[in-house]
Design an enzyme around this catalytic site. Structure first.
Site, mmCIF file in Angstrom:
data_model
loop_
_atom_site.group_PDB
_atom_site.id
_atom_site.type_symbol
_atom_site.label_atom_id
_atom_site.label_comp_id
_atom_site.label_asym_id
_atom_site.label_seq_id
_atom_site.Cartn_x
_atom_site.Cartn_y
_atom_site.Cartn_z
ATOM 1 N N THR A 70 108.182 81.664 22.280
ATOM 2 C CA THR A 70 109.159 82.315 23.138
ATOM 3 C C THR A 70 108.633 82.269 24.559
ATOM 4 O O THR A 70 107.425 82.370 24.793
ATOM 5 C CB THR A 70 109.425 83.766 22.695
ATOM 6 O OG1 THR A 70 110.372 84.368 23.581
ATOM 7 C CG2 THR A 70 108.148 84.598 22.720
ATOM 8 N N GLU B 18 107.592 74.213 30.868
ATOM 9 C CA GLU B 18 108.990 74.233 30.429
ATOM 10 C C GLU B 18 109.707 75.454 31.008
ATOM 11 O O GLU B 18 110.837 75.359 31.494
ATOM 12 C CB GLU B 18 109.069 74.254 28.908
ATOM 13 C CG GLU B 18 108.631 72.964 28.238
ATOM 14 C CD GLU B 18 108.838 73.010 26.737
ATOM 15 O OE1 GLU B 18 109.928 73.459 26.306
ATOM 16 O OE2 GLU B 18 107.927 72.617 25.995
#
Length: 431
Positions: A201, A168
């Site tokens: 994160t 991602e």
């Protein structure tokens, strides 16, 4: 060569297939539709589904190529989303397939009928499906595959899958640097990206210093071939240890900070929350309770909140060597959303902030929780978490510039465009 021409609409990065294009160039118009070259002779399309935890989104990309010897241009993105995400239909996979079928109507309206059979259709699922039991996620993917197979579009063999979390960040980096034109600059100057999601994160950037690569764990360095270039990226996705990111769906999932020793383990208290605040979540048959500390004002505020956050962030977020001297980073997802909630940026326009701006506003919010409680009772916690993550986690200086945005040139800054490029670069087309 004839086969390549016939499927030219599928080849976004065709240098590796038939050496027709050496790279891709973005137009300069700042609107939703970029400048269309005069006498354009070829328009082609790509359809990418982003099946996330909170919703399913469709991106329909339009590209233009004047002729085989010239570079394609990104002309338009048609974007639409639907809630909830596929994972909400874990026990009703047919309904998950139905939502995808509804979104396919957007592709049918955007892509001309004559181009349907040459336009590839891809769905990549992320956190929502990754967290489901494998048999349930597989049932959902099979339903989507059935919908795709029934559609009039081109369906590659690997068109429906769950994407690796690390990818991602890599593909979002490709998207942002493509849209900002950095992938084609001779100087190879690029921008980094920061993503803050529910339970994790992500940071991705192109290191300038060999010491950054040499001092980082091997699995933090990723090589990607794109547009006839090889990029060696620093990329890491962190799911903070002991987070309830697999349990409570409330971003950014730092409920672990609220744990109070001696209490039943599903009861949490924190100095980061208003002192009279109390809320419950039910998930997976269990109820979780979070609250502020009602014992007095001395138990709340920025300083105490920061100490709680630091216990979670320190020692588990790797600090890349060169970030103290780095250039601009693009930050999105909850970085953007919380900056909007805190009044730092406009929801429509976004804006540029320094790390110190998050710190200053975190202090204001935490020391006046009653003022901000109607906006978001978790704002003190979230702003303090972002500040601590940037400063003590990644090691950014307070004057590091962050560009907060959801779009560049009116194109979504998600991983979807980068995934489209990567997918078609690896396509092997046969008649």
């Amino acid at each position: 060569i004839t086969a390549c021409y016939c499927f030219g609409a599928l080849l976004l990065v065709v240098a590796s297939i038939c050496d027709l294009v050496s790279s891709i160039q973005l137009g300069q118009d700042s609107g939703a539709v970029l400048s269309r070259p005069a006498n354009s002779s070829r328009i082609f399309y790509g359809v990418m589904f982003d099946a996330g935890s909170t919703g399913t989104r469709i991106h329909v990309y339009t590209f233009i190529q004047k002729d085989p010897e010239e570079l394609p241009v990104l002309d338009n993105e048609m974007f639409h989303s639907i809630k909830p995400g596929l994972s909400a239909y874990a026990d009703m996979p047919e309904m998950g397939g139905y939502t995808v079928r509804q979104l396919l109507k957007v592709a049918k309206k955007t892509v001309p009928r004559l181009e349907w059979k040459r336009t590839p259709l891809v769905l990549k699922a992320t956190a929502g499906l990754r967290l489901l039991p494998s048999e349930k996620s597989q049932a959902l993917l099979e339903q989507v595959q059935d919908v795709f197979d029934e559609s009039p579009f081109f369906v590659p063999d690997d068109s429906v899958s769950i994407m690796n979390g690390t990818n991602e960040g890599i593909l979002a980096w490709v998207t942002v640097n493509f849209l900002t034109g950095h992938l084609y600059a001779e100087t190879r100057e690029t921008v980094g990206i920061l993503d803050l999601g529910g339970g994790s994160t992500q940071i991705t950037f192109l290191p300038k210093s060999k010491k950054t690569i040499g001092s980082s764990p091997d699995d933090y360095i990723a090589r990607i071939d794109m547009f006839n270039s090889t990029y060696e990226l620093y990329t890491h996705r962190t799911c903070i240890k002991y987070l309830l990111c697999h349990v409570i769906h409330r971003p950014p999932y730092i409920i672990v900070l609220l744990y109070t020793p001696g209490l039943e383990w599903r009861v949490f208290k924190s100095s980061c929350l208003p002192k009279k605040f109390r809320e419950e979540w039910s998930f997976g048959g269990l109820t979780y309770i979070v609250s502020g500390k009602p014992d007095g004002e001395s138990y709340v505020g920025y300083k105490l909140c920061y100490q709680e956050v630091l216990k979670v962030v320190k020692d588990i977020v790797h600090q890349p060597y060169e970030l103290k001297d780095t250039s601009v980073f693009y930050a999105f997802s909850y970085y953007f959303d919380r900056a909007v909630d805190a009044g730092l940026i406009d929801r429509t326009q976004g804006g540029m902030l320094e790390v110190r701006d998050f710190k200053k506003r975190a202090k204001e919010v935490c020391n006046k929780m009653s003022k901000y409680r109607p906006i978001n009772p978790f704002l003190c916690m979230d702003m303090t978490y972002i500040t601590c993550l940037l400063k003590d986690g990644f090691g950014f200086k307070e004057n590091t510039v962050l560009q907060l945005t959801k779009k560049v040139n009116n194109v979504e800054t998600s991983w979807a465009l980068g995934a489209t490029f990567n997918h078609f670069q690896n396509l092997k087309i046969h008649r």
